[in-house]
Design a protein around this motif. Structure first.
Motif, mmCIF file in Angstrom:
data_model
loop_
_atom_site.group_PDB
_atom_site.id
_atom_site.type_symbol
_atom_site.label_atom_id
_atom_site.label_comp_id
_atom_site.label_asym_id
_atom_site.label_seq_id
_atom_site.Cartn_x
_atom_site.Cartn_y
_atom_site.Cartn_z
ATOM 1 N N ARG A 8 0.837 -1.212 0.000
ATOM 2 C CA ARG A 8 0.000 0.000 0.000
ATOM 3 C C ARG A 8 0.866 1.254 0.000
ATOM 4 O O ARG A 8 0.521 2.266 -0.610
ATOM 5 C CB ARG A 8 -0.925 -0.019 1.210
ATOM 6 N N SER A 9 1.998 1.211 0.734
ATOM 7 C CA SER A 9 2.897 2.366 0.772
ATOM 8 C C SER A 9 3.439 2.668 -0.618
ATOM 9 O O SER A 9 3.549 3.824 -1.028
ATOM 10 C CB SER A 9 4.056 2.096 1.741
ATOM 11 N N LYS A 10 3.767 1.580 -1.363
ATOM 12 C CA LYS A 10 4.280 1.783 -2.715
ATOM 13 C C LYS A 10 3.178 2.285 -3.643
ATOM 14 O O LYS A 10 3.390 3.140 -4.494
ATOM 15 C CB LYS A 10 4.859 0.475 -3.238
ATOM 16 N N ASP A 11 1.982 1.708 -3.486
ATOM 17 C CA ASP A 11 0.865 2.099 -4.343
ATOM 18 C C ASP A 11 0.465 3.553 -4.123
ATOM 19 O O ASP A 11 -0.047 4.201 -5.043
ATOM 20 C CB ASP A 11 -0.349 1.199 -4.068
ATOM 21 N N LEU A 12 0.688 4.073 -2.908
ATOM 22 C CA LEU A 12 0.279 5.440 -2.578
ATOM 23 C C LEU A 12 0.889 6.450 -3.532
ATOM 24 O O LEU A 12 0.240 7.422 -3.921
ATOM 25 C CB LEU A 12 0.680 5.760 -1.127
ATOM 26 N N TRP A 13 2.153 6.228 -3.923
ATOM 27 C CA TRP A 13 2.853 7.178 -4.787
ATOM 28 C C TRP A 13 3.030 6.632 -6.199
ATOM 29 O O TRP A 13 3.888 7.095 -6.951
ATOM 30 C CB TRP A 13 4.217 7.512 -4.184
ATOM 31 N N HIS A 14 2.202 5.644 -6.573
ATOM 32 C CA HIS A 14 2.351 5.006 -7.878
ATOM 33 C C HIS A 14 2.190 6.019 -9.019
ATOM 34 O O HIS A 14 2.871 5.934 -10.050
ATOM 35 C CB HIS A 14 1.330 3.872 -8.032
ATOM 36 N N TYR A 15 1.284 6.954 -8.839
ATOM 37 C CA TYR A 15 1.022 7.932 -9.894
ATOM 38 C C TYR A 15 1.688 9.287 -9.601
ATOM 39 O O TYR A 15 1.324 10.302 -10.202
ATOM 40 C CB TYR A 15 -0.488 8.117 -10.073
ATOM 41 N N CYS A 16 2.637 9.264 -8.685
ATOM 42 C CA CYS A 16 3.360 10.515 -8.362
ATOM 43 C C CYS A 16 4.312 10.862 -9.500
ATOM 44 O O CYS A 16 5.165 10.052 -9.894
ATOM 45 C CB CYS A 16 4.130 10.335 -7.058
ATOM 46 N N THR A 17 4.202 12.056 -10.029
ATOM 47 C CA THR A 17 5.048 12.490 -11.144
ATOM 48 C C THR A 17 6.211 13.346 -10.641
ATOM 49 O O THR A 17 6.271 13.719 -9.466
ATOM 50 C CB THR A 17 4.222 13.314 -12.137
ATOM 51 N N GLU A 18 7.115 13.674 -11.545
ATOM 52 C CA GLU A 18 8.235 14.552 -11.206
ATOM 53 C C GLU A 18 7.734 15.923 -10.759
ATOM 54 O O GLU A 18 8.333 16.553 -9.885
ATOM 55 C CB GLU A 18 9.170 14.693 -12.404
ATOM 56 N N ASP A 19 6.647 16.371 -11.368
ATOM 57 C CA ASP A 19 6.081 17.666 -10.969
ATOM 58 C C ASP A 19 5.570 17.619 -9.532
ATOM 59 O O ASP A 19 5.707 18.601 -8.781
ATOM 60 C CB ASP A 19 4.937 18.062 -11.905
ATOM 61 N N HIS A 20 4.985 16.487 -9.128
ATOM 62 C CA HIS A 20 4.520 16.342 -7.752
ATOM 63 C C HIS A 20 5.697 16.397 -6.781
ATOM 64 O O HIS A 20 5.613 17.029 -5.720
ATOM 65 C CB HIS A 20 3.763 15.016 -7.577
ATOM 66 N N VAL A 21 6.786 15.731 -7.156
ATOM 67 C CA VAL A 21 7.988 15.737 -6.318
ATOM 68 C C VAL A 21 8.535 17.151 -6.192
ATOM 69 O O VAL A 21 8.874 17.612 -5.094
ATOM 70 C CB VAL A 21 9.056 14.790 -6.895
ATOM 71 N N ARG A 22 8.616 17.861 -7.304
ATOM 72 C CA ARG A 22 9.111 19.242 -7.300
ATOM 73 C C ARG A 22 8.244 20.114 -6.399
ATOM 74 O O ARG A 22 8.747 20.901 -5.590
ATOM 75 C CB ARG A 22 9.100 19.813 -8.731
#
Length: 353
Positions: A8-22
């Motif tokens: 679940r922890s991995k799935d939480l950020w599955h759709y996290c993009t570089e823009d989200h990280v920035r």
């Protein structure tokens, strides 16, 4: 169940993009409210996180025992980033109640009242000392344990998984923040983020020990690497439990620093006597009164020159000494606010400054 939680922890950020990280990294304002372009801010943070070892200086601090303690202190840029990381991220993370050191706004009985940071810094180390000692007042038995090389045994993976876990931070963000807190593979003693990080890393241990002790009516507290237990218990049993659970984390106890104190002896916890109430020792107060008396009778400069065997004393030396005395007086008053002698001494010191 454990595998499901990791998934679940991995799935939480599955759709996290570089823009989200920035966006997340920029929201932490690790470089303050500077007017740099976003690309330059991110480039600076990544450069720091990739080469943190180049931004530390090794210094030696003398200990009371005559030995030295090695500190790794960050340069001004890394220290500035770490302080922002401390205030904007780490201060918001929950800790175990029994962790008494390095806690923001905990048991601060004295307020600055316009005197500035110098006076506050003079005694800020005592913020957690008083609540830590009060837990163990009037107990039949007090046992103190110490962890060997506490900060040096907190590793990069421990910081990543306990402080910046995948359930709270995208992996790219967690890795960068962990790198900013560590010097290579370990937690440096001397960085402004290290105390708060160590408390968060120790949270599972603290909660386990607190629950285990509560079932046996034992009081437990931890002040950095100092573990204190009090009540009516078997020291051998408690020490064995602590040793075993610390071993899981890769820590070990310093056998030379184990202290078992009965009520018939002077029980001291983080520098305070706790037999009847948490307070500084009579000897500490007597020596402090003597120092202030000599300053008032002969003058601060003359007293310092006498202490330094005639060596010249500049105004900066006198100011530092007076702030140190003021810190000690405030330390005494945190547990003895009714003591008129030290109240008057504090007023005199503030007048001198």
């Amino acid at each position: 169940m454990k595998g499901t939680a990791i998934s679940r922890s991995k799935d939480l950020w599955h759709y996290c993009t570089e823009d989200h990280v920035r966006t997340m990294l920029l929201s932490f304002r690790l470089l303050g409210d500077c007017d740099w372009p976003e690309e330059k801010i991110l480039a600076c943070l990544y450069a720091l996180s990739n080469h943190t070892e180049d931004h530390y200086k090794r210094i030696q601090i003398p200990k009371k025992s005559g030995k030295t303690r090695t500190l790794l202190t960050p340069d001004p840029l890394l220290k500035y980033v770490q302080r922002n990381l401390l205030h904007h991220v780490l201060d918001g993370l929950s800790l175990a109640d029994c962790a008494t050191a390095y806690r923001k706004n905990r048991d601060v009985l004295y307020k600055r009242g316009g005197q500035g940071n110098r006076e506050e810094n003079a005694y800020k180390e005592s913020f957690g000392i008083v609540p830590n000692a009060r837990i163990h007042v009037g107990k039949p038995l007090v046992m103190k344990l110490d962890i060997v090389d506490f900060f040096g045994n907190i590793t990069f993976p421990m910081v990543l998984h306990q402080v910046f876990p995948a359930r709270m931070f995208p992996p790219a963000v967690g890795n960068l923040l962990t790198s900013l807190c560590c010097c290579g593979e370990y937690l440096p003693q001397g960085a402004p983020t290290s105390p708060a990080v160590s408390n968060r890393v120790m949270k599972p241990f603290d909660e386990f020990m607190e629950a285990w002790c509560r079932e046996r009516r034992i009081s437990y507290s931890r002040y950095s690497d100092d573990l204190t237990f009090s009540g009516d218990f078997s020291p051998k049993e408690v020490r064995g439990k602590v040793k075993g659970f610390l071993g899981v984390y890769g820590f070990e106890l310093n056998r030379k620093k184990t202290r078992i104190l009965s009520f018939s002896t002077r029980q001291k916890v983080t520098g305070l006597v706790v037999n009847e109430k948490a307070q500084t020792s009579k000897e500490y107060r007597r020596k402090l009164r003597q120092e202030i008396y000599y300053c008032r009778r002969f003058g601060v400069k003359e007293h310092l020159q006498f202490q330094n065997k005639g060596e010249p004393v500049c105004e900066a030396d006198q100011e530092r000494y007076l702030y140190r005395l003021l810190g000690k007086v405030n330390y005494v008053r945190m547990t003895r606010p009714e003591d008129e002698w030290f109240l008057e001494a504090r007023q005199w010191l503030k007048g001198m400054l």
